[in-house]
Design a protein around this motif. Structure first.
Motif, PDB file in Angstrom:
ATOM      1  N   ALA A 218      78.137  54.315  46.934  1.00  0.00           N
ATOM      2  CA  ALA A 218      77.211  54.655  45.851  1.00  0.00           C
ATOM      3  C   ALA A 218      76.189  53.553  45.599  1.00  0.00           C
ATOM      4  O   ALA A 218      75.231  53.765  44.841  1.00  0.00           O
ATOM      5  N   GLN A 219      76.371  52.390  46.215  1.00  0.00           N
ATOM      6  CA  GLN A 219      75.466  51.259  46.003  1.00  0.00           C
ATOM      7  C   GLN A 219      74.530  51.024  47.184  1.00  0.00           C
ATOM      8  O   GLN A 219      73.770  50.056  47.181  1.00  0.00           O
ATOM      9  N   VAL A 220      74.564  51.891  48.193  1.00  0.00           N
ATOM     10  CA  VAL A 220      73.696  51.724  49.363  1.00  0.00           C
ATOM     11  C   VAL A 220      72.229  51.739  48.906  1.00  0.00           C
ATOM     12  O   VAL A 220      71.823  52.610  48.117  1.00  0.00           O
ATOM     13  N   PRO A 221      71.417  50.788  49.357  1.00  0.00           N
ATOM     14  CA  PRO A 221      70.001  50.775  48.971  1.00  0.00           C
ATOM     15  C   PRO A 221      69.302  52.094  49.285  1.00  0.00           C
ATOM     16  O   PRO A 221      69.555  52.712  50.324  1.00  0.00           O
ATOM     17  N   GLN A 222      68.413  52.498  48.387  1.00  0.00           N
ATOM     18  CA  GLN A 222      67.720  53.767  48.516  1.00  0.00           C
ATOM     19  C   GLN A 222      66.372  53.597  49.228  1.00  0.00           C
ATOM     20  O   GLN A 222      65.825  52.498  49.308  1.00  0.00           O
ATOM     21  N   THR A 223      65.852  54.690  49.729  1.00  0.00           N
ATOM     22  CA  THR A 223      64.499  54.715  50.292  1.00  0.00           C
ATOM     23  C   THR A 223      63.548  55.306  49.253  1.00  0.00           C
ATOM     24  O   THR A 223      63.951  56.160  48.447  1.00  0.00           O
ATOM     25  N   ALA A 224      62.319  54.848  49.269  1.00  0.00           N
ATOM     26  CA  ALA A 224      61.337  55.361  48.313  1.00  0.00           C
ATOM     27  C   ALA A 224      60.940  56.795  48.634  1.00  0.00           C
ATOM     28  O   ALA A 224      60.539  57.551  47.753  1.00  0.00           O
ATOM     29  N   SER A 225      61.048  57.176  49.898  1.00  0.00           N
ATOM     30  CA  SER A 225      60.684  58.519  50.334  1.00  0.00           C
ATOM     31  C   SER A 225      61.796  59.081  51.202  1.00  0.00           C
ATOM     32  O   SER A 225      62.463  58.340  51.926  1.00  0.00           O
ATOM     33  N   MET A 226      62.002  60.395  51.146  1.00  0.00           N
ATOM     34  CA  MET A 226      62.983  61.040  52.005  1.00  0.00           C
ATOM     35  C   MET A 226      62.329  61.601  53.260  1.00  0.00           C
ATOM     36  O   MET A 226      62.919  62.429  53.959  1.00  0.00           O
ATOM     37  N   GLU A 227      61.126  61.146  53.574  1.00  0.00           N
ATOM     38  CA  GLU A 227      60.437  61.570  54.785  1.00  0.00           C
ATOM     39  C   GLU A 227      60.158  60.413  55.730  1.00  0.00           C
ATOM     40  O   GLU A 227      59.783  60.629  56.879  1.00  0.00           O
ATOM     41  N   LEU A 232      61.355  47.198  55.549  1.00  0.00           N
ATOM     42  CA  LEU A 232      62.132  46.494  54.527  1.00  0.00           C
ATOM     43  C   LEU A 232      63.352  47.312  54.129  1.00  0.00           C
ATOM     44  O   LEU A 232      64.455  46.770  53.967  1.00  0.00           O
ATOM     45  N   GLU A 233      63.189  48.609  53.975  1.00  0.00           N
ATOM     46  CA  GLU A 233      64.323  49.463  53.625  1.00  0.00           C
ATOM     47  C   GLU A 233      65.361  49.488  54.738  1.00  0.00           C
ATOM     48  O   GLU A 233      66.574  49.467  54.467  1.00  0.00           O
ATOM     49  N   GLU A 234      64.909  49.532  55.987  1.00  0.00           N
ATOM     50  CA  GLU A 234      65.849  49.456  57.108  1.00  0.00           C
ATOM     51  C   GLU A 234      66.646  48.162  57.073  1.00  0.00           C
ATOM     52  O   GLU A 234      67.863  48.150  57.305  1.00  0.00           O
ATOM     53  N   GLU A 235      65.966  47.068  56.788  1.00  0.00           N
ATOM     54  CA  GLU A 235      66.622  45.767  56.743  1.00  0.00           C
ATOM     55  C   GLU A 235      67.711  45.741  55.674  1.00  0.00           C
ATOM     56  O   GLU A 235      68.836  45.277  55.911  1.00  0.00           O
ATOM     57  N   LYS A 236      67.391  46.244  54.486  1.00  0.00           N
ATOM     58  CA  LYS A 236      68.358  46.215  53.383  1.00  0.00           C
ATOM     59  C   LYS A 236      69.550  47.140  53.653  1.00  0.00           C
ATOM     60  O   LYS A 236      70.697  46.784  53.366  1.00  0.00           O
ATOM     61  N   ILE A 237      69.286  48.324  54.189  1.00  0.00           N
ATOM     62  CA  ILE A 237      70.363  49.288  54.423  1.00  0.00           C
ATOM     63  C   ILE A 237      71.325  48.786  55.499  1.00  0.00           C
ATOM     64  O   ILE A 237      72.548  48.794  55.324  1.00  0.00           O
ATOM     65  N   THR A 238      70.794  48.347  56.627  1.00  0.00           N
ATOM     66  CA  THR A 238      71.665  47.875  57.709  1.00  0.00           C
ATOM     67  C   THR A 238      72.420  46.611  57.308  1.00  0.00           C
ATOM     68  O   THR A 238      73.586  46.430  57.683  1.00  0.00           O
ATOM     69  N   ALA A 239      71.784  45.735  56.511  1.00  0.00           N
ATOM     70  CA  ALA A 239      72.462  44.531  56.035  1.00  0.00           C
ATOM     71  C   ALA A 239      73.605  44.896  55.105  1.00  0.00           C
ATOM     72  O   ALA A 239      74.671  44.269  55.123  1.00  0.00           O
ATOM     73  N   PHE A 240      73.418  45.929  54.280  1.00  0.00           N
ATOM     74  CA  PHE A 240      74.463  46.347  53.348  1.00  0.00           C
ATOM     75  C   PHE A 240      75.681  46.869  54.098  1.00  0.00           C
ATOM     76  O   PHE A 240      76.817  46.484  53.814  1.00  0.00           O
TER      77      PHE A 240
END
Length: 249
Positions: A218-227, A232-240
């Motif tokens: 439930a704490q996985v970083p979100q993306t600003a868009s679903m498209e 930066l979002e890739e970096e945060k998600i894979t690091a998490f």
């Protein structure tokens, strides 16, 4: 005659070999200074300039003209380093001397430090050579389908505490590479998150997220868009997800 009237007693072989060594030394100097365009000048752990910068000087700034829509990059540049720096990391020294590791002082998964650390990459989507966004949901691309292996869409997702946390609803694909990069998961809480395909295991009956538990999903970083997803979002998600390999076991 060449070598007699013009060069006299000059040893042309010696001139050639010393010319080669001079060229080789200049080449090493050039390559080493070009290698210092990022990460220099060297800093100490507290961010101050290190007194020992090495034998080679920092090269003069050079501006790289980027493709359309991407800001030009000048390196080395103090302003560029500051613009991309992460301030006030939740870390504390483990020793007074320089070079020792720092220890997290908060929640390292949420703070993005230690094994869950990330770097501030550009907050824009990666594009291919023609300027098209590389990673997109398969549901938006009718020409793509799963041609080999098991299609995980519709399968339940199980965290590493053996709890069902959601269901796979879509696949995010790297269009030019024709690879699945992320699974789109709708959690039981109603959230939608992405999971890197390399850090999950698709079994015959369910998708196993082996690095995160129910709470962390439930704490996985979100993306600003679903498209689309930014660098930066890739970096945060894979690091998490990667940090969970240590912190969620």
């Amino acid at each position: 005659m060449v070598g007699v009237e013009f060069f006299g007693d000059t040893d042309l072989a010696a001139v050639a070999i010393w010319g080669f060594w001079l060229f080789f030394a200049l080449l090493i100097y050039y390559l080493q200074t070009e290698n210092m365009r990022e990460g220099y000048p060297l800093e100490k752990d507290d961010g101050s300039i290190s007194p020992n910068q090495g034998p080679f000087p920092v090269p003069a700034p050079k501006t790289f003209i980027m493709p359309e829509g991407v800001p030009d990059v000048t390196v080395p540049s103090a302003e560029n380093e500051l613009r991309h720096a992460r301030a006030e990391l939740a870390l504390a020294r483990t020793a007074q001397s320089e070079g020792f590791p720092h220890a997290p002082i908060g929640d390292p998964m949420l703070d993005g430090v230690g094994p869950a650390s990330w770097v501030p990459r550009a907050d824009r989507a990666e594009r291919d050579g023609e300027g098209h966004i590389k990673i997109q949901p398969m549901s938006k691309r009718d020409a793509f389908f799963v041609s080999a292996g098991r299609d995980p869409r519709g399968m339940p997702v199980v965290a590493n505490d053996d709890q069902v946390v959601g269901e796979v609803t879509d696949l995010w694909i790297d269009i030019p590479e024709q690879l699945i990069r992320y699974l789109q998961i709708k959690l039981e809480t109603g959230q939608t998150v992405l999971a890197p395909i390399q850090l999950v295991r698709v079994t015959a009956r369910y998708v196993d997220v082996r690095t995160l538990n129910t709470e962390r999903m439930a704490q996985v970083p979100q993306t600003a868009s679903m498209e689309q997803i930014t660098l930066l979002e890739e970096e945060k998600i894979t690091a998490f997800y990667g940090g969970g390999e240590l912190y969620c076991r």
